[in-house]
Design a protein around this motif. Structure first.
Motif, mmCIF file in Angstrom:
data_model
loop_
_atom_site.group_PDB
_atom_site.id
_atom_site.type_symbol
_atom_site.label_atom_id
_atom_site.label_comp_id
_atom_site.label_asym_id
_atom_site.label_seq_id
_atom_site.Cartn_x
_atom_site.Cartn_y
_atom_site.Cartn_z
ATOM 1 N N SER A 184 -4.199 2.786 15.934
ATOM 2 C CA SER A 184 -4.400 2.590 14.491
ATOM 3 C C SER A 184 -3.194 3.060 13.702
ATOM 4 O O SER A 184 -2.722 2.373 12.789
ATOM 5 N N LEU A 185 -2.686 4.231 14.058
ATOM 6 C CA LEU A 185 -1.529 4.774 13.340
ATOM 7 C C LEU A 185 -0.317 3.863 13.475
ATOM 8 O O LEU A 185 0.375 3.575 12.491
ATOM 9 N N ALA A 186 -0.075 3.368 14.677
ATOM 10 C CA ALA A 186 1.069 2.473 14.900
ATOM 11 C C ALA A 186 0.928 1.193 14.086
ATOM 12 O O ALA A 186 1.884 0.723 13.463
ATOM 13 N N SER A 187 -0.271 0.634 14.058
ATOM 14 C CA SER A 187 -0.512 -0.611 13.323
ATOM 15 C C SER A 187 -0.346 -0.409 11.822
ATOM 16 O O SER A 187 0.277 -1.217 11.135
ATOM 17 N N VAL A 188 -0.916 0.684 11.305
ATOM 18 C CA VAL A 188 -0.801 0.978 9.871
ATOM 19 C C VAL A 188 0.663 1.133 9.472
ATOM 20 O O VAL A 188 1.117 0.579 8.468
ATOM 21 N N ALA A 189 1.416 1.878 10.271
ATOM 22 C CA ALA A 189 2.828 2.096 9.947
ATOM 23 C C ALA A 189 3.605 0.784 9.932
ATOM 24 O O ALA A 189 4.449 0.552 9.053
ATOM 25 N N TYR A 190 3.324 -0.076 10.882
ATOM 26 C CA TYR A 190 4.046 -1.346 10.990
ATOM 27 C C TYR A 190 3.701 -2.298 9.846
ATOM 28 O O TYR A 190 4.582 -2.974 9.312
ATOM 29 N N HIS A 191 2.418 -2.359 9.462
ATOM 30 C CA HIS A 191 1.973 -3.326 8.455
ATOM 31 C C HIS A 191 1.959 -2.788 7.028
ATOM 32 O O HIS A 191 1.807 -3.559 6.083
ATOM 33 N N CYS A 192 2.085 -1.468 6.868
ATOM 34 C CA CYS A 192 2.041 -0.867 5.524
ATOM 35 C C CYS A 192 3.284 0.001 5.323
ATOM 36 O O CYS A 192 3.198 1.230 5.220
ATOM 37 N N ARG A 193 4.427 -0.627 5.236
ATOM 38 C CA ARG A 193 5.687 0.111 5.251
ATOM 39 C C ARG A 193 6.067 0.745 3.920
ATOM 40 O O ARG A 193 7.079 1.423 3.822
ATOM 41 N N SER A 194 5.235 0.529 2.887
ATOM 42 C CA SER A 194 5.523 1.147 1.592
ATOM 43 C C SER A 194 4.808 2.488 1.419
ATOM 44 O O SER A 194 4.876 3.095 0.347
ATOM 45 N N LEU A 195 4.137 2.962 2.452
ATOM 46 C CA LEU A 195 3.352 4.198 2.335
ATOM 47 C C LEU A 195 4.215 5.381 1.907
ATOM 48 O O LEU A 195 5.263 5.652 2.499
ATOM 49 N N LEU A 254 0.827 -1.200 0.000
ATOM 50 C CA LEU A 254 0.000 0.000 0.000
ATOM 51 C C LEU A 254 0.866 1.256 0.000
ATOM 52 O O LEU A 254 1.784 1.382 0.810
ATOM 53 N N GLN A 255 0.563 2.170 -0.921
ATOM 54 C CA GLN A 255 1.362 3.391 -1.040
ATOM 55 C C GLN A 255 0.610 4.645 -0.613
ATOM 56 O O GLN A 255 1.208 5.578 -0.079
ATOM 57 N N ARG A 256 -0.709 4.684 -0.855
ATOM 58 C CA ARG A 256 -1.488 5.884 -0.545
ATOM 59 C C ARG A 256 -2.694 5.498 0.308
ATOM 60 O O ARG A 256 -3.521 4.684 -0.108
ATOM 61 N N LEU A 257 -2.799 6.131 1.475
ATOM 62 C CA LEU A 257 -3.872 5.798 2.417
ATOM 63 C C LEU A 257 -4.447 7.071 3.016
ATOM 64 O O LEU A 257 -3.710 7.944 3.471
ATOM 65 N N SER A 258 -5.776 7.163 3.004
ATOM 66 C CA SER A 258 -6.437 8.291 3.663
ATOM 67 C C SER A 258 -7.345 7.780 4.778
ATOM 68 O O SER A 258 -8.250 6.984 4.547
ATOM 69 N N LEU A 259 -7.064 8.254 5.982
ATOM 70 C CA LEU A 259 -7.892 7.955 7.153
ATOM 71 C C LEU A 259 -8.441 9.251 7.747
ATOM 72 O O LEU A 259 -8.759 9.317 8.931
ATOM 73 N N SER A 260 -8.548 10.270 6.934
ATOM 74 C CA SER A 260 -9.015 11.571 7.411
ATOM 75 C C SER A 260 -10.464 11.504 7.891
ATOM 76 O O SER A 260 -11.261 10.714 7.397
ATOM 77 N N ARG A 313 2.133 8.266 0.929
ATOM 78 C CA ARG A 313 1.160 9.329 1.206
ATOM 79 C C ARG A 313 0.211 8.855 2.304
ATOM 80 O O ARG A 313 -0.400 7.785 2.195
ATOM 81 N N LEU A 314 0.085 9.656 3.362
ATOM 82 C CA LEU A 314 -0.790 9.303 4.483
ATOM 83 C C LEU A 314 -1.568 10.535 4.926
ATOM 84 O O LEU A 314 -0.974 11.572 5.250
ATOM 85 N N ALA A 315 -2.891 10.420 4.926
ATOM 86 C CA ALA A 315 -3.754 11.531 5.338
ATOM 87 C C ALA A 315 -4.464 11.176 6.644
ATOM 88 O O ALA A 315 -5.158 10.163 6.727
#
Length: 200
Positions: A94-105, A79-85, A107-109
């Motif tokens: 949630s932020l910690a989990s996303v960062a750990y499991h989606c390390r190709s990000l 995953l490269q682009r994720l919006s959780l706005s 763009r993050l909103a």
């Protein structure tokens, strides 16, 4: 008279021979429970977890999403682009989990996520080394400490939106711009608790 085989008329449809299948939108929607998530994990073919190659996901304003939803389902290594706005229920977990499991990000909103704080940035930043665009506007629990963490770990950052973050100072913003070589756009309107009414 030559037999040309069976002929069909419209009355066959009325008898149910050619009844069309029910459409998904005709089914009554229901809430997904933790038990459902467990079933999805066991049957990957029917779940979001099966989308291993997913590169872009926009969940903005899906107000029912919680930490449980995000931490158990969002695990996309590509995953490269994720919006959780505009998700008021998600927190630093949630932020910690996303960062750990989606390390190709890249763009993050996270704009308008009031529970995201410096602690979440501290947990996430070491895994977000590829991040180029980060949106944190209206995240009131984010302070100068988060900017220091971004300087330390997110050296590829090109765009940063920290507008209306009342506990971020312009001094720290200037320092950030001086230390990140690729940073091109910093949106910092009304940081430091600037009075919004003065601009209206």
């Amino acid at each position: 008279m030559e037999d040309k085989g069976p002929s069909f008329t419209r009355t066959f449809g009325n008898m149910g021979f050619f009844r069309p299948p029910s459409m998904p939108f005709q089914e009554k929607p229901r809430l997904v429970t933790d038990k459902d998530l467990g079933v999805f994990r066991e049957q990957e073919g029917a779940s979001l977890l099966a989308l291993r190659g997913l590169q872009e996901l926009d969940l903005s304003a899906c107000s029912k999403l919680t930490d449980s939803s995000i931490t158990q389902v969002l695990r996309y290594p590509e995953l490269q682009r994720l919006s959780l706005s505009m998700l008021p229920e998600i927190s630093d977990d949630s932020l910690a989990s996303v960062a750990y499991h989606c390390r190709s990000l890249t763009r993050l909103a996270l704009s308008h996520c009031p529970q995201i704080s410096d602690q979440g940035i501290a947990w996430a930043a070491p895994y977000l080394t590829r991040l180029q665009h980060l949106y944190l506007s209206c995240c009131d629990a984010v302070t100068d400490r988060s900017l220091s963490l971004l300087v330390q770990h997110c050296k590829r950052l090109r765009t940063l939106d920290i507008s209306m973050c009342k506990d971020i100072s312009m001094t720290t913003v200037d320092l950030l711009q001086a230390q990140l070589p690729f940073l091109e756009n910093v949106h910092c309107q009304f940081v430091g608790g600037a009075d919004l009414t003065l601009a209206l």
